[in-house]
Design an enzyme around this catalytic site. Structure first.
Site, short mmCIF file in Angstrom:
data_model
loop_
_atom_site.label_atom_id
_atom_site.label_comp_id
_atom_site.label_asym_id
_atom_site.label_seq_id
_atom_site.Cartn_x
_atom_site.Cartn_y
_atom_site.Cartn_z
N ASN A 140 -6.24 0.23 -14.33
CA ASN A 140 -6.79 0.38 -13.07
C ASN A 140 -8.15 0.95 -13.25
OD1 ASN A 140 -6.52 0.03 -9.89
ND2 ASN A 140 -6.81 2.35 -10.23
N GLU A 141 -9.15 0.27 -12.72
CA GLU A 141 -10.43 1.06 -12.53
C GLU A 141 -11.02 1.94 -13.62
OE1 GLU A 141 -10.47 3.08 -8.57
OE2 GLU A 141 -10.23 1.14 -7.69
N GLN A 153 0.86 8.78 -7.41
CA GLN A 153 0.64 8.92 -5.99
C GLN A 153 1.81 8.85 -5.09
OE1 GLN A 153 -2.85 5.82 -6.08
NE2 GLN A 153 -3.76 7.44 -4.80
N GLU A 190 -6.62 -4.51 -4.79
CA GLU A 190 -6.68 -3.21 -3.73
C GLU A 190 -7.79 -3.81 -2.82
OE1 GLU A 190 -7.18 0.80 -4.92
OE2 GLU A 190 -5.74 0.47 -6.63
N HIS A 225 -2.41 3.51 -14.44
CA HIS A 225 -3.24 4.02 -13.23
C HIS A 225 -3.43 5.44 -13.25
CE1 HIS A 225 -4.10 2.57 -8.73
NE2 HIS A 225 -4.42 3.75 -8.88
N ARG A 278 2.83 -4.33 -6.06
CA ARG A 278 2.06 -3.76 -7.42
C ARG A 278 2.28 -2.46 -7.12
NH1 ARG A 278 -4.18 -2.03 -7.80
NH2 ARG A 278 -4.15 -1.33 -10.10
N ASN A 314 -10.52 -4.51 -7.17
CA ASN A 314 -10.37 -3.69 -6.33
C ASN A 314 -11.61 -3.42 -5.49
OD1 ASN A 314 -7.83 -3.08 -7.37
ND2 ASN A 314 -8.24 -0.77 -7.87
N TYR A 330 -13.45 -2.12 -1.80
CA TYR A 330 -13.65 -1.14 -0.53
C TYR A 330 -14.60 -1.49 0.29
CZ TYR A 330 -9.01 0.99 -2.20
OH TYR A 330 -7.76 1.02 -2.51
N TRP A 332 -4.18 -2.01 -0.07
CA TRP A 332 -4.03 -0.67 -0.32
C TRP A 332 -3.77 0.20 0.94
CZ3 TRP A 332 -2.78 1.88 -5.01
CH2 TRP A 332 -2.86 3.31 -4.91
N GLU A 369 -3.65 11.08 -2.44
CA GLU A 369 -5.25 10.49 -2.39
C GLU A 369 -6.01 11.15 -3.43
OE1 GLU A 369 -6.34 7.67 -2.12
OE2 GLU A 369 -8.40 8.02 -2.07
N TRP A 370 -5.45 11.42 -4.64
CA TRP A 370 -6.15 12.04 -5.52
C TRP A 370 -6.52 13.55 -5.34
CZ3 TRP A 370 -3.89 9.89 -9.47
CH2 TRP A 370 -3.37 8.53 -9.46
#
Ligand code: GBH
Length: 481
Positions: free
Chosen positions: A172-173, A26, A375, A128, A83, A317, A319, A419, A426-427
């Site tokens: 990650n995730e 990213q 995050e 990631h 991170r 993480n 949100y 984050w 953003e992907w």
């Protein structure tokens, strides 16, 4: 003791870790610089139709060449931790140890040295999402030989970078890897399961291999490096909080509790084996789909033992919250409450209350582990406004819920990581959704990092290790002693 439920102030534990987060693909750019191999995200973003506005990470924030600027930004926020993730193909261009790219190792060593010189401690993610493309070409996470490949990669990082690192995150995730990468096809490697002649066990196999790879990396650290390096290694899982649409309706309550994606990974690692809930519901779905057995693979008793306990903390993480219901017409579905404030991402509503509930849930479900929030953050899109009031609101309210979980629910939260440091790729939505504390004007070739108003706001929470005392004015910290 007075009731602090209502109040805003208070302090976190001494040595509480305050960070900001990023990830290699990213921000780094330099996609063909310094001997880096190609990753599945290089291929995915270069395939037309995958990313909004044809954005790519070719340049991203050019962090590979702008290390000093990133360090300066971090200093401004006054974080104790940063991170970042390591790009696997920058270290091992074809994914294997056949060729180790010294330039890649040197880059991360230099980053670590610069951070430490600035009195910022690193928190390093091994994976990631940017798998070496060469490994995808032989099946990626579907091929169980990847477990050894990942273990060897982890070994190299621990050996070369470990003396400078106290905190590691293996994955990650994993849920996003399994579902967005291998079912929905909106993330690399872009497998849209319904369009492929692949078994519909795919996300379960991918996840099974990730869990084993995580465990092997943890064991390498534990056996070879822990004694000399004395750091902590764990995995980061993502979780929304699942709130029953109507908490007084048993069906809604059950619908919310049936959401198992946090436990998919955390249960084998923290409690041993997949949870009974997950086994039961995947079996039911499989039988309902006409299969004779469950899509969920099984761990052998030896594997269960080997995986159980491979953590030194709980990486989370988070949100937002989703609200769940079980309607007799549509079955279990998730909804968004129209009263919840929106953000620059359609999936993200501002729901601070859910974080406290989630932390409490983790405490009880997984044996009260130390938790690091790795995050948490919010986006905007559209016109630039450096006075990002929505982000100040978000951080204030969410961090306050973390404080309440710590002070009132005795949740062992030891760190909080925002984050993200910079507006970055953003992907699948490219640069349209901006999560950064720093704005980057992408039409300026220098890609300058400009602080948004939330920088000084977050920084003041960090320097208070909590919230200002409302009785003494905004400049003065609450001090519990
Ligand atoms: C995290 O993913 C990632 O670790 C980080 O890299 C990322 O930048 C950050 O959060 C913000 O998204 O449009 O309905 O398909 C969180 C998981 C994955 C959630 C992408 C939103 C798109 C949902 N995110 N997902 S949808």
């Amino acid at each position: 003791r007075f009731d602090r439920q209502m109040y805003h102030y208070g302090n976190f534990s001494q040595n509480f870790l305050w960070g900001v987060s990023s990830s290699a693909y990213q921000i780094e750019g330099a996609w063909r610089q310094g001997g880096k191999g190609l990753s599945i995200w290089d291929k995915f973003t270069h395939t037309p139709g995958n990313i909004l506005q044809h954005d790519t990470g070719d340049i991203a924030c050019n962090s590979y060449n702008k290390m000093e600027d990133d360090i300066a930004a971090l200093k401004k926020v006054k974080v104790s931790h940063y991170r970042f993730s390591v790009s696997w193909p920058r270290i091992l261009p074809d994914g294997t140890t056949k060729y180790i790219n010294q330039a890649g190792i040197n880059y991360y060593k230099k980053l670590l040295d610069s951070l430490i010189a600035a009195n910022i401690q690193p928190q390093v993610t091994l994976y990631h999402w940017d798998l070496p493309q060469a490994l995808q070409d032989v099946g990626g996470w579907e091929n169980e030989t990847i477990i050894e490949r990942f273990r060897d990669y982890a070994d190299i990082l621990f050996e070369n970078l470990g003396p400078k690192v106290q905190l590691w995150i293996t994955f990650n995730e994993p849920f996003i890897i399994a579902i967005l990468g291998h079912v929905q096809g909106t993330h690399a490697p872009g497998i849209l399961l319904s369009m492929h002649d692949r078994p519909d066990t795919l996300p379960y196999i991918v996840s099974h291999n990730i869990i084993k790879a995580h465990a092997e990396a943890w064991h390498v650290y534990n056996d070879k490096y822990r004694a000399s390096q004395n750091g902590m290694v764990s995995i980061t899982v993502n979780a929304d909080w699942a709130e029953p649409r109507n908490p007084y309706k048993q069906e809604d309550y059950d619908a919310a509790r049936s959401v198992f994606y946090l436990g998919w990974y955390a249960h084998p690692i923290f409690n041993g084996d997949y949870s009974p809930l997950m086994k039961r519901s995947v079996l039911e779905q499989s039988l309902a789909g006409g299969l004779t057995k469950s899509r969920l693979p099984e761990f052998t008793p030896e594997e269960i033992k080997r995986i159980n306990g491979t953590y030194d903390y709980f990486g989370l993480n988070h949100y937002c919250t989703k609200s769940w219901t079980n309607s007799c017409y549509r079955g279990v579905v998730l909804l968004r409450d129209r009263t919840w404030l929106e953000s620059g991402s359609h999936w993200l509503t501002m729901t601070p209350f859910g974080l406290r509930r989630l932390l409490k849930f983790i405490k009880h479900e997984f044996g009260n582990p130390p938790i690091i929030i790795t995050e948490n953050g919010v986006s905007e899109n559209g016109p630039v406004d450096l006075n990002d009031v929505h982000r100040k609101y978000f951080y204030e309210k969410y961090i306050n819920q973390v404080l309440k979980a710590y002070l009132l629910d005795d949740v062992n939260v030891i760190g909080y990581t925002a984050w993200s440091l910079l507006d970055n790729l953003e992907w699948a939505v490219g640069y349209t959704e901006r999560f950064g504390l720093f704005y980057i004007n992408r039409s300026d070739p220098d890609l300058p990092r400009t602080p948004k108003a939330s920088v000084s706001f977050y920084s003041s929470i960090i320097s208070c290790n909590g919230f200002p005392d409302p009785a003494s004015g905004p400049q003065e910290c609450w001090n519990s002693t």
